[in-house]
Write an enzyme that holds these catalytic residues in place. Structure first.
Site, PDB file in Angstrom:
ATOM      1  N   ASP A 151      -1.969  -0.495   5.829  1.00 43.04           N
ATOM      2  CA  ASP A 151      -2.280   0.128   7.120  1.00 43.04           C
ATOM      3  C   ASP A 151      -3.762   0.355   7.374  1.00 43.04           C
ATOM      4  O   ASP A 151      -4.144   0.737   8.474  1.00 43.04           O
ATOM      5  CB  ASP A 151      -1.595   1.494   7.216  1.00 43.04           C
ATOM      6  CG  ASP A 151      -2.248   2.516   6.312  1.00 43.04           C
ATOM      7  OD1 ASP A 151      -2.344   2.250   5.098  1.00 43.04           O
ATOM      8  OD2 ASP A 151      -2.708   3.556   6.818  1.00 43.04           O
TER       9      ASP A 151
ATOM     10  N   ASP B  57       0.867  -1.164   0.000  1.00 43.23           N
ATOM     11  CA  ASP B  57       0.000   0.000   0.000  1.00 43.23           C
ATOM     12  C   ASP B  57       0.918   1.232   0.000  1.00 43.23           C
ATOM     13  O   ASP B  57       2.115   1.115   0.285  1.00 43.23           O
ATOM     14  CB  ASP B  57      -0.879  -0.041   1.259  1.00 43.23           C
ATOM     15  CG  ASP B  57      -1.619   1.255   1.476  1.00 43.23           C
ATOM     16  OD1 ASP B  57      -2.323   1.694   0.555  1.00 43.23           O
ATOM     17  OD2 ASP B  57      -1.474   1.837   2.577  1.00 43.23           O
TER      18      ASP B  57
ATOM     19  N   ASP C  79      -0.132   5.201   0.873  1.00 44.14           N
ATOM     20  CA  ASP C  79      -0.393   6.172   1.944  1.00 44.14           C
ATOM     21  C   ASP C  79      -0.507   5.460   3.300  1.00 44.14           C
ATOM     22  O   ASP C  79      -1.313   4.545   3.457  1.00 44.14           O
ATOM     23  CB  ASP C  79      -1.690   6.931   1.692  1.00 44.14           C
ATOM     24  CG  ASP C  79      -1.612   7.815   0.460  1.00 44.14           C
ATOM     25  OD1 ASP C  79      -1.465   7.268  -0.650  1.00 44.14           O
ATOM     26  OD2 ASP C  79      -1.692   9.044   0.611  1.00 44.14           O
TER      27      ASP C  79
HETATM   28 MG   LIG Z   1      -2.905   3.214   3.317  1.00 46.22          MG
END
Ligand SMILES: [Mg+2]
Length: 255
Positions: free
Chosen positions: A198, A20, A22
């Site tokens: 995240d 991922d 961000d």
């Molecule tokens: Mg993310």
């Protein structure tokens, strides 16, 4: 849930790495356009790619933005939570959606958002994001608005909650689906999949990697399907640098 010190040793040249962006490779910023991937992290990705380790970026951002963040690298990538996917062969596949329908939804969303100053509507062409990071008091209103649209357009859209964002993405798009698709193709096929993310949208990716007997790593706190955890974006960068510099060796030291 294990913690960072229990991350297993990896041999990079047997892995297929999925990240991922961000909140994983890049710190989250007040506005999405302020986000950047640290140069050390980009260099680590470049080293891995140069050594032939398959690396793909899997983000809620459109592919064009992923490429800008990863420049000068141009990696295999999936954008808008799996709505668009570019394989190692450079070919891009998109979930087909009806333009007229999406344009109508966008006009309706823009009108609704105009009544909630501080709520930022992002048109991703194939999906929409309602950002409330700059106006956290609007979370409940943004959720109600997104749920209403998801319910009324349930044949084509699903609601994807994230950090300070509610997204309306095409039905059928998921990070898990794109990881499965990458893993059926060279150079990913036959390797040990590792996915690091995240956010809530990454849970589908963790689930897919777990089912493929790979390694799922959640960044930061919170409930997750991931089997391992790294504490922060900085910890991801540190881990990635170690992996790239010692490619071909077992990586034991993960302080
Ligand atoms: Mg993310």
């Amino acid at each position: 849930m294990n913690d960072q010190s229990e991350l297993p040793a990896l041999i990079a040249d047997r892995c297929a790495l999925f990240f991922d962006v961000d909140g994983t490779l890049a710190e989250i910023q007040p506005r999405p356009e302020q986000v950047f991937i640290p140069s050390d992290t980009l260099q680590a990705l470049e080293r891995l790619q140069a050594e032939g380790v398959p690396v793909a970026l899997i983000s809620g951002r459109p592919l064009t933005q992923i490429d800008q963040l990863a420049a000068p690298l141009r990696l295999p990538a999936a954008g808008v939570h799996g709505t668009e996917r570019r394989g190692a062969d450079g070919e891009t596949v998109r979930l087909a959606l009806d333009d007229a329908r999406l344009n109508a939804i966008e006009r309706e969303l823009a009108t609704a958002c105009a009544e909630l100053p501080g709520l930022h509507l992002e048109n991703k062409q194939v999906a929409f994001a309602l950002h409330f990071r700059l106006a956290p008091e609007l979370e409940a209103s943004a959720r109600a608005l997104a749920e209403d649209f998801a319910a009324r357009h349930a044949d084509v859209l699903v609601l994807q909650p994230g950090k300070c964002v509610f997204e309306l993405k095409p039905r059928g798009a998921s990070k898990g689906e794109v990881i499965r698709a990458f893993m059926q193709e060279p150079p990913f096929h036959g390797r040990y999949p590792v996915f690091i993310g995240d956010d809530l949208t990454d849970e589908a990716g963790f689930e897919a990697v777990n089912a493929l007997q790979g390694l799922s790593i959640k960044v930061g706190p919170g409930q997750t399907l991931a089997s391992r955890r790294l504490a922060s974006v900085a910890a991801v960068g540190h881990w990635l640098e170690g992996l790239s510099k010692r490619q071909g060796e077992s990586i034991q030291q993960l302080d």
